[in-house]
Design a protein around this motif. Structure first.
Motif, mmCIF file in Angstrom:
data_model
loop_
_atom_site.group_PDB
_atom_site.id
_atom_site.type_symbol
_atom_site.label_atom_id
_atom_site.label_comp_id
_atom_site.label_asym_id
_atom_site.label_seq_id
_atom_site.Cartn_x
_atom_site.Cartn_y
_atom_site.Cartn_z
ATOM 1 N N HIS A 201 0.820 -1.214 0.000
ATOM 2 C CA HIS A 201 0.000 0.000 0.000
ATOM 3 C C HIS A 201 0.849 1.257 0.000
ATOM 4 N N GLN B 276 -1.949 5.380 -0.324
ATOM 5 C CA GLN B 276 -3.312 5.159 -0.789
ATOM 6 C C GLN B 276 -4.036 6.498 -0.969
ATOM 7 N N HIS C 112 -4.992 1.689 -2.886
ATOM 8 C CA HIS C 112 -3.684 1.761 -3.539
ATOM 9 C C HIS C 112 -3.793 0.860 -4.755
#
Length: 686
Positions: free
Chosen positions: A82, A249, A671
């Motif tokens: 992420h 993200q 993400h």
């Protein structure tokens, strides 16, 4: 980028003279069994249906986008990311969002990878220093049924073992979006017949992000060894350094909308970044070794290791909830780690039956400076927490395996684990203090069979994960100033599993496991808040079904399926738990050519406790083609996300605030997975 520090062969040999060493434990009565396909999971080779070994051949055949994805070869494991490639991956297994490693213990070349009381998350597991070409095998096990494994091993564990010998190779990989990787590695004999192995890896990647990742990695391994797996020793020096910029993200409400800021100059794209100063740098250097001796029904093993580690990680997940300066923060970790273990395994008779018993001791001491700081464009503006931590973990274990009847064997074990913490809070003296905790964990397994090439397993055991040392002495929440409750040093878990493994069909290995795991608490350290929060107790159960089929010597099929039910004790859904996972691959090898097509399915899961918002499932297919032109030269082509699906590597649901918004907004944050990308490789064998 800082240059790597090298250890000369002379210095390495000197270190060998003063360093005791260790290797993975093994019962002296076990013999290696060769089986087809990639997994050494034949009937009679393990103590549980969910235990096994992965051979290096699998790593050669299946494409992996990042080093951390080698753990995805563990059936049922999901590995995602992420943030930047230099950061530890996200791991999911058996309904656990393992975050960056809590509840799954990992070692590489005898070194523990999980970092307790870490700045970014307790149990942080960064295996970006792994060199796949050096891997000899991966031994994995799931559940708290094994006395040899303690902290972080409640959901499972993987021990990644490196080679001590390797025919010299040089490889070069080039790919889309700035990817390049070079590796030189090999071994040879030095004075006195000792074996010296060395490897140097350099890589760079920018990725599909509008903010080029500029990920640079330097990685080196030097191993000096003598003898073999039964009687011998090896000493290894490893050094890994990385630096990167990251695209964290992003909120879904922003994608496709007009936005000027970060990397966007008009319409915000999935691969745009809001805060362009996020990123990090890390370093990990270690000296370790193993020594082993076998004979006359006995095996002794000793290990020692020393490690220096550091991480500076700049992140911004909520953007502007704190005002125009933004919400960026720095998580800083610097530590030295010392540890080791010793064990003795011996064969004997118990009530007239063949038996073996293993006794062992393990010790780890971390000296840590860990902090959390508010930053703006990587400049520190405020200190949330700054602590000096000393913590020591001690483990004692015993395990007995007895063959009571030709088709009845038991394994009984017990562990004692102790944790001592000493926290000196440099930012808030009230949070300083000392604490200790301990736990006794019994284990028991019954193995029945084989009956017509089929065996059955029953496993039960108690395990645990430790908690962040800062939570054991906390009195005041450093972010809010409100009173905070202390947490115990160890949180127990209780597991049970019933399974079977069969080879009744020629060429097919199949296993099934029905399991349950209850955890006393989902206690975690919340890195961006600087505090430890106590979660509810949790209950999980599930089914795993794994298959390896080799209908012909040149054709191999792998298929794994896992389903999990995860709930907190109060009935709430467990955030970010994955309900279903499946993977399938087919490998063909003929006339110098090879091809592997691998597909991974990640099912939906709850993103918050009421299950109102769920993650979207994803399917990713990768392709690897290989051609061995001669004994010396091999070519390869990896195609990741072959069908260019619009997947997300990770999905979260929380509040964030963008410029122009009057208050934080609860939203799904993603993400994105990388689009289709190609990598070409050439390897020369000398």
């Amino acid at each position: 980028m800082k240059r790597i520090a090298y250890l000369s062969p002379l210095a390495l040999a000197a270190a060998c003279c003063c360093t005791a060493v260790y290797a993975q434990s093994a019962e002296p009565t076990l013999k290696p069994i060769e089986v087809p396909a990639h997994y050494d999971n034949a009937v009679g080779t393990s103590d549980a249906a969910s235990q096994g070994s992965i051979r290096a051949e699998l790593l050669k055949n299946k494409p992996a986008l990042r080093p951390g994805e080698v753990l995805e070869f563990v059936p049922g494991m999901v590995v995602t990311q992420h943030s930047g490639d230099g950061k530890a991956n996200q791991y999911f297994l058996r309904g656990f969002n393992l975050d960056h490693g809590t509840d799954f213990a990992t070692t590489i070349n005898g070194l523990p990878v999980n970092m307790p009381t870490h700045a970014h998350g307790h149990g942080y597991t960064d295996i970006n220093f792994l060199i796949p070409e050096l891997v000899e095998r991966i031994d994995y096990r799931k559940g708290p049924y094994f006395a040899t494994h303690g902290d972080f091993a409640a959901a499972g564990a993987a021990d990644i073992l490196y080679r001590t010998q390797l025919a010299p190779i040089a490889s070069l990989e080039l790919g889309a979006r700035g990817y390049r990787r070079g590796l030189v590695a090999g071994s040879g004999l030095v004075g006195g017949g000792l074996k010296l192995l060395g490897a140097l890896e350099l890589s760079h990647n920018d990725g599909p992000w509008a903010l080029k990742e500029n990920f640079n990695k330097t990685n080196a391994v030097v191993t000096l060894s003598d003898g073999n797996a039964a009687n011998g020793w090896n000493v290894s020096f490893m050094d890994y350094r990385a630096r990167w910029r990251s695209t964290d993200q992003i909120p879904e409400r922003l994608i496709g909308q007009p936005f000027t800021g970060g990397t966007s100059t008009g319409i915000f794209d999935r691969f745009d970044a809001i805060d362009t100063s996020n990123g990090g740098r890390t370093q990990r250097s270690s000296l370790s070794g193993q020594w082993r001796r076998s004979g006359q029904g006995m095996r002794d093993e000793v290990s020692l290791y020393a490690m220096r580690y550091s991480l500076d990680l700049y992140s911004n997940f909520t953007y502007f909830t704190k005002g125009a300066g933004g919400d960026q923060f720095l998580q800083k970790d610097a530590r030295t780690v010392y540890g080791g273990s010793a064990s003795r395994t011996f064969a004997h008779s118990l009530a007239g039956k063949d038996s073996s018993t293993q006794f062992g001791a393990q010790l780890r001491h971390d000296r840590i400076r860990v902090g959390l700081f508010d930053t703006e464009q990587r400049n520190i503006t405020n200190t949330t927490r700054d602590d000096s931590v000393r913590q020591t973990q001690t483990g004692l274990f015993a395990e007995n395996s007895t063959q009571w009847l030709p088709m009845v064997r038991t394994v009984a074990g017990i562990r004692w684990d102790g944790l001592q913490t000493n926290v000196n809070s440099l930012s808030l003296a009230a949070n300083s203090g000392k604490a200790s905790d301990s736990q006794i964990s019994p284990k028991f397994s019954v193995i029945l069979g084989p009956f017509n090439k089929t065996e059955f397993f029953f496993n039960a055991g108690k395990g645990f994960h430790s908690n962040d040392a800062r939570g054991t002495t906390i009195t005041t929440d450093p972010a809010t100033g409100l009173p905070a409750d202390r947490v115990p040093g160890l949180a127990a878990s209780h597991g049970i599993e019933i399974g079977a493994r069969t080879e009744a069909i020629n060429g097919l290995q199949s296993s099934i496991a029905l399991w349950r795991l209850n955890a006393d608490s989902e206690l975690v350290y919340v890195g961006d808040a600087g505090a430890t929060e106590a979660g509810e107790a949790s209950k999980r159960y599930g089914i795993e079904f794994n298959n390896r089929y080799t209908p012909m010597p040149w054709l191999i099929f792998d298929a794994d399926f896992a389903w999990t039910h995860a709930r907190f004790a109060n009935g709430d859904f467990v955030d970010n738990s994955v309900d279903r996972v499946a993977s399938f691959s087919a490998t063909v090898k003929r006339n110098g050519w090879s091809a592997t097509l691998a597909t991974r399915y990640i099912g939906s899961g709850p993103l918050e406790a009421t299950n109102t918002v769920r993650s979207r499932p994803s399917i990713t297919t990768n392709l690897r083609l290989g051609y061995q032109m001669s004994k010396q030269v091999e070519f390869g082509l990896d195609v990741f996300n072959l069908f260019n699906r619009r997947n997300d590597d990770i999905q979260y649901f929380y509040e964030s605030q963008l410029p122009g918004e009057a208050a934080p907004v609860a939203d799904r944050h993603i993400h994105p997975g990388e689009p289709r990308s190609l990598r070409l490789s050439m390897k020369v064998n000398f």
